[in-house]
Scaffold this motif. Structure first.
Motif, PDB file in Angstrom:
ATOM      1  N   PRO A   1       0.828  -1.219   0.000  1.00  0.00           N
ATOM      2  CA  PRO A   1       0.000   0.000   0.000  1.00  0.00           C
ATOM      3  C   PRO A   1       0.856   1.259   0.000  1.00  0.00           C
ATOM      4  CG  PRO A   1      -0.808  -1.593   1.613  1.00  0.00           C
ATOM      5  CD  PRO A   1       0.510  -2.108   1.131  1.00  0.00           C
ATOM      6  N   VAL A   2       0.609   2.121  -0.959  1.00  0.00           N
ATOM      7  CA  VAL A   2       1.412   3.344  -1.083  1.00  0.00           C
ATOM      8  C   VAL A   2       1.192   4.260   0.108  1.00  0.00           C
ATOM      9  CG1 VAL A   2       1.822   5.393  -2.483  1.00  0.00           C
ATOM     10  CG2 VAL A   2       1.389   3.190  -3.591  1.00  0.00           C
ATOM     11  N   ASP A   3      -0.080   4.428   0.509  1.00  0.00           N
ATOM     12  CA  ASP A   3      -0.358   5.362   1.597  1.00  0.00           C
ATOM     13  C   ASP A   3       0.274   4.926   2.907  1.00  0.00           C
ATOM     14  OD1 ASP A   3      -2.088   3.176   1.535  1.00  0.00           O
ATOM     15  OD2 ASP A   3      -3.642   4.234   2.656  1.00  0.00           O
ATOM     16  N   LEU A   4       0.220   3.625   3.203  1.00  0.00           N
ATOM     17  CA  LEU A   4       0.806   3.133   4.453  1.00  0.00           C
ATOM     18  C   LEU A   4       2.331   3.167   4.392  1.00  0.00           C
ATOM     19  CD1 LEU A   4      -1.607   0.150   5.167  1.00  0.00           C
ATOM     20  CD2 LEU A   4      -1.680   2.473   6.073  1.00  0.00           C
TER      21      LEU A   4
ATOM     22  N   ARG B   1     -11.239  -1.673   2.141  1.00  0.00           N
ATOM     23  CA  ARG B   1     -11.763  -1.702   0.773  1.00  0.00           C
ATOM     24  C   ARG B   1     -11.815  -0.308   0.173  1.00  0.00           C
ATOM     25  NH1 ARG B   1     -14.159  -5.826   3.533  1.00  0.00           N
ATOM     26  NH2 ARG B   1     -14.227  -7.837   2.467  1.00  0.00           N
ATOM     27  N   ARG B   2     -12.066  -0.246  -1.138  1.00  0.00           N
ATOM     28  CA  ARG B   2     -11.939   0.982  -1.887  1.00  0.00           C
ATOM     29  C   ARG B   2     -13.269   1.603  -2.297  1.00  0.00           C
ATOM     30  NH1 ARG B   2      -9.081  -0.422  -7.427  1.00  0.00           N
ATOM     31  NH2 ARG B   2      -9.370   1.824  -7.683  1.00  0.00           N
TER      32      ARG B   2
ATOM     33  N   PHE C   1      -1.839  -5.923   6.277  1.00  0.00           N
ATOM     34  CA  PHE C   1      -2.244  -7.331   6.256  1.00  0.00           C
ATOM     35  C   PHE C   1      -3.735  -7.462   5.973  1.00  0.00           C
ATOM     36  CE2 PHE C   1       1.719  -8.372   8.661  1.00  0.00           C
ATOM     37  CZ  PHE C   1       2.167  -9.363   7.810  1.00  0.00           C
ATOM     38  N   ARG C   2      -4.529  -6.572   6.525  1.00  0.00           N
ATOM     39  CA  ARG C   2      -5.965  -6.618   6.259  1.00  0.00           C
ATOM     40  C   ARG C   2      -6.257  -6.355   4.783  1.00  0.00           C
ATOM     41  NH1 ARG C   2     -10.742  -4.419   9.350  1.00  0.00           N
ATOM     42  NH2 ARG C   2     -11.543  -6.164   8.152  1.00  0.00           N
ATOM     43  N   ARG C   3      -5.526  -5.438   4.189  1.00  0.00           N
ATOM     44  CA  ARG C   3      -5.753  -5.158   2.754  1.00  0.00           C
ATOM     45  C   ARG C   3      -5.355  -6.340   1.883  1.00  0.00           C
ATOM     46  NH1 ARG C   3      -3.866   1.064   1.589  1.00  0.00           N
ATOM     47  NH2 ARG C   3      -5.166   2.044   3.190  1.00  0.00           N
ATOM     48  N   PHE C   4      -4.276  -7.021   2.265  1.00  0.00           N
ATOM     49  CA  PHE C   4      -3.830  -8.169   1.469  1.00  0.00           C
ATOM     50  C   PHE C   4      -4.875  -9.280   1.447  1.00  0.00           C
ATOM     51  CE2 PHE C   4       0.774  -6.845   2.360  1.00  0.00           C
ATOM     52  CZ  PHE C   4       0.836  -6.156   1.167  1.00  0.00           C
ATOM     53  N   ARG C   5      -5.740  -9.310   2.448  1.00  0.00           N
ATOM     54  CA  ARG C   5      -6.768 -10.353   2.507  1.00  0.00           C
ATOM     55  C   ARG C   5      -7.987  -9.995   1.660  1.00  0.00           C
ATOM     56  NH1 ARG C   5      -7.920 -12.089   8.557  1.00  0.00           N
ATOM     57  NH2 ARG C   5      -9.084 -13.653   7.383  1.00  0.00           N
TER      58      ARG C   5
ATOM     59  N   GLN D   1     -11.075  -5.050  -5.081  1.00  0.00           N
ATOM     60  CA  GLN D   1     -11.798  -4.410  -3.990  1.00  0.00           C
ATOM     61  C   GLN D   1     -10.869  -3.668  -3.031  1.00  0.00           C
ATOM     62  OE1 GLN D   1     -15.186  -4.552  -3.624  1.00  0.00           O
ATOM     63  NE2 GLN D   1     -15.276  -5.612  -5.592  1.00  0.00           N
ATOM     64  N   ARG D   2      -9.566  -3.873  -3.151  1.00  0.00           N
ATOM     65  CA  ARG D   2      -8.589  -3.333  -2.209  1.00  0.00           C
ATOM     66  C   ARG D   2      -8.405  -1.828  -2.410  1.00  0.00           C
ATOM     67  NH1 ARG D   2      -3.315  -6.381  -3.057  1.00  0.00           N
ATOM     68  NH2 ARG D   2      -4.692  -8.104  -2.415  1.00  0.00           N
ATOM     69  N   PHE D   3      -8.355  -1.074  -1.325  1.00  0.00           N
ATOM     70  CA  PHE D   3      -8.141   0.364  -1.426  1.00  0.00           C
ATOM     71  C   PHE D   3      -6.700   0.656  -1.832  1.00  0.00           C
ATOM     72  CE2 PHE D   3      -6.552   4.297   0.480  1.00  0.00           C
ATOM     73  CZ  PHE D   3      -7.391   5.213  -0.136  1.00  0.00           C
ATOM     74  N   THR D   4      -6.557   1.515  -2.831  1.00  0.00           N
ATOM     75  CA  THR D   4      -5.239   1.978  -3.256  1.00  0.00           C
ATOM     76  C   THR D   4      -5.329   3.461  -3.595  1.00  0.00           C
ATOM     77  OG1 THR D   4      -5.710   1.354  -5.550  1.00  0.00           O
ATOM     78  CG2 THR D   4      -4.500  -0.256  -4.191  1.00  0.00           C
ATOM     79  N   LEU D   5      -4.223   4.140  -3.452  1.00  0.00           N
ATOM     80  CA  LEU D   5      -4.181   5.544  -3.830  1.00  0.00           C
ATOM     81  C   LEU D   5      -4.064   5.667  -5.351  1.00  0.00           C
ATOM     82  CD1 LEU D   5      -1.842   7.259  -1.206  1.00  0.00           C
ATOM     83  CD2 LEU D   5      -4.325   7.330  -1.327  1.00  0.00           C
TER      84      LEU D   5
END
Length: 345
Positions: free
Chosen positions: A22-25, A73-74, A150-154, A159-163
């Motif tokens: 994740p870019v933001d993290l 999620r995104r 880790f939550r995003r990887f699941r 559906q995963r939030f990304t910048l």
């Protein structure tokens, strides 16, 4: 029989994994590391740079990390509302939140979260010093961002939030160069720079005290039945020559490392028309310590006054650097006192 195997190189595998980070993290963690370096490396008198760098760590980062953990999620808020209106909420549609909401919640949640973390520091028995508070915020941001990742990887990639970094760059390039003239481009660049300067000025104004607000505080404490230090219930009855425990706390807000001297005296005073004049004074002890910027010095010590009488004033006189040979409330930097009575042994 021929077998053809295609093995990707280490760098190809590394880049594949890196694209999923994740870019933001990642930006959050880079910022936290940079902030920790600024706090530990810059000299104590760098009072302009430090507050501006630390400000996001206090007012935004903790809340954003918690929101990132709760909402991996995104999807946007309107889609979530449509889901609710259709009365079907599933694991794939729950937890939707968009980028604007994340930013707003980052500020709002931080306002509520930072005092809770400070309370946790106090309950754990640590001083509420700047170092402890910032260290807790750094640890919370790093650990929270790892758990959020880790939550995003699941979550499924779609559906995963990304910048939308690439879209931002395209939009920024168009905003800066799409005006159709050199004048328009210059004005757009000037607008962006003015916003950045305004935010930096606001951060410095919020976190930097005025020149006249550099000060120190002295507080008298005592231990209650639970072992906690409180500013009440001080011992008031002493026996001449016998020791009783007292605790003094000095908070350094001088914006630089300072050496303090605390002179403890017992005074016989005459109070007339609301003003007290010292008739007799006995020095009990002196305490000294060098305290870092925004740090707190807590010193437990024994007090054994020998002067006998009622309504004596046990006074603590605070000095920066050394104390004079004739300490008094008039020449002290700060002072605090309690009333006591001393009887013969």
């Amino acid at each position: 029989m021929n077998y053809e195997t295609s093995k990707r190189s280490f760098w190809e595998q590394f880049l594949t994994v890196a694209r999923q980070v994740p870019v933001d993290l990642s930006v959050v963690n880079l910022y936290v590391v940079a902030t920790a370096l600024v706090i530990t490396v810059l000299p104590a008198d760098a009072t302009t740079v430090r507050p501006i760098v630390v400000l996001p760590l206090i007012v935004f980062v903790p809340g954003y990390v918690l929101v990132a953990f709760l909402f991996p999620r995104r999807h946007s808020l309107p889609e979530r509302f449509r889901t609710f209106s259709e009365e079907r909420v599933t694991d794939e549609t729950a937890g939707y939140i968009d980028l604007v909401e994340r930013g707003a919640l980052g500020f709002g949640v931080s306002v509520a979260l930072v005092p809770i973390l400070a309370l946790g520091i106090s309950v754990a028995g640590f001083d509420l010093s700047t170092r402890n508070i910032l260290g807790t915020l750094v640890a919370f941001a790093v650990i929270g961002s790892v758990l959020a990742a880790f939550r995003r990887f699941r979550v499924a990639p779609k559906q995963r939030f990304t910048l939308p970094v690439r879209r931002w760059f395209v939009g920024l390039h168009g905003a800066l160069t799409g005006a159709g003239s050199v004048t328009g481009t210059v004005l757009n660049v000037a607008l962006v720079l003015s916003v950045i300067i305004a935010l930096g000025t606001l951060g410095g104004a919020v976190t930097s005290p005025a020149d006249g607000q550099a000060t120190s505080e002295i507080t008298l404490l005592t231990e209650n039945g639970s072992g906690d230090l409180v500013s009440e219930g001080y011992p008031s009855q002493f026996t001449s020559g016998e020791e009783q425990d007292m605790t003094v706390r000095v908070e350094n807000n001088e914006r630089e490392e300072t050496t303090y001297t605390v002179v403890v005296v017992v005074q016989r005073v005459d109070v007339t028309d609301g003003s007290a004049s010292v008739l007799e004074q006995e020095e009990v002890t002196r305490l000294q310590n060098t305290v870092g910027q925004n740090e707190i010095w807590t010193e437990r010590h024994a007090v054994a006054p020998k002067m006998i009488g009622e309504d004596l004033r046990l006074q603590y006189l605070l000095y920066k650097d050394g104390a004079p040979d004739d300490p008094s409330p008039e020449n002290a930097y700060r002072s605090a006192y309690v009333w006591i009575s001393v009887t013969e042994n």
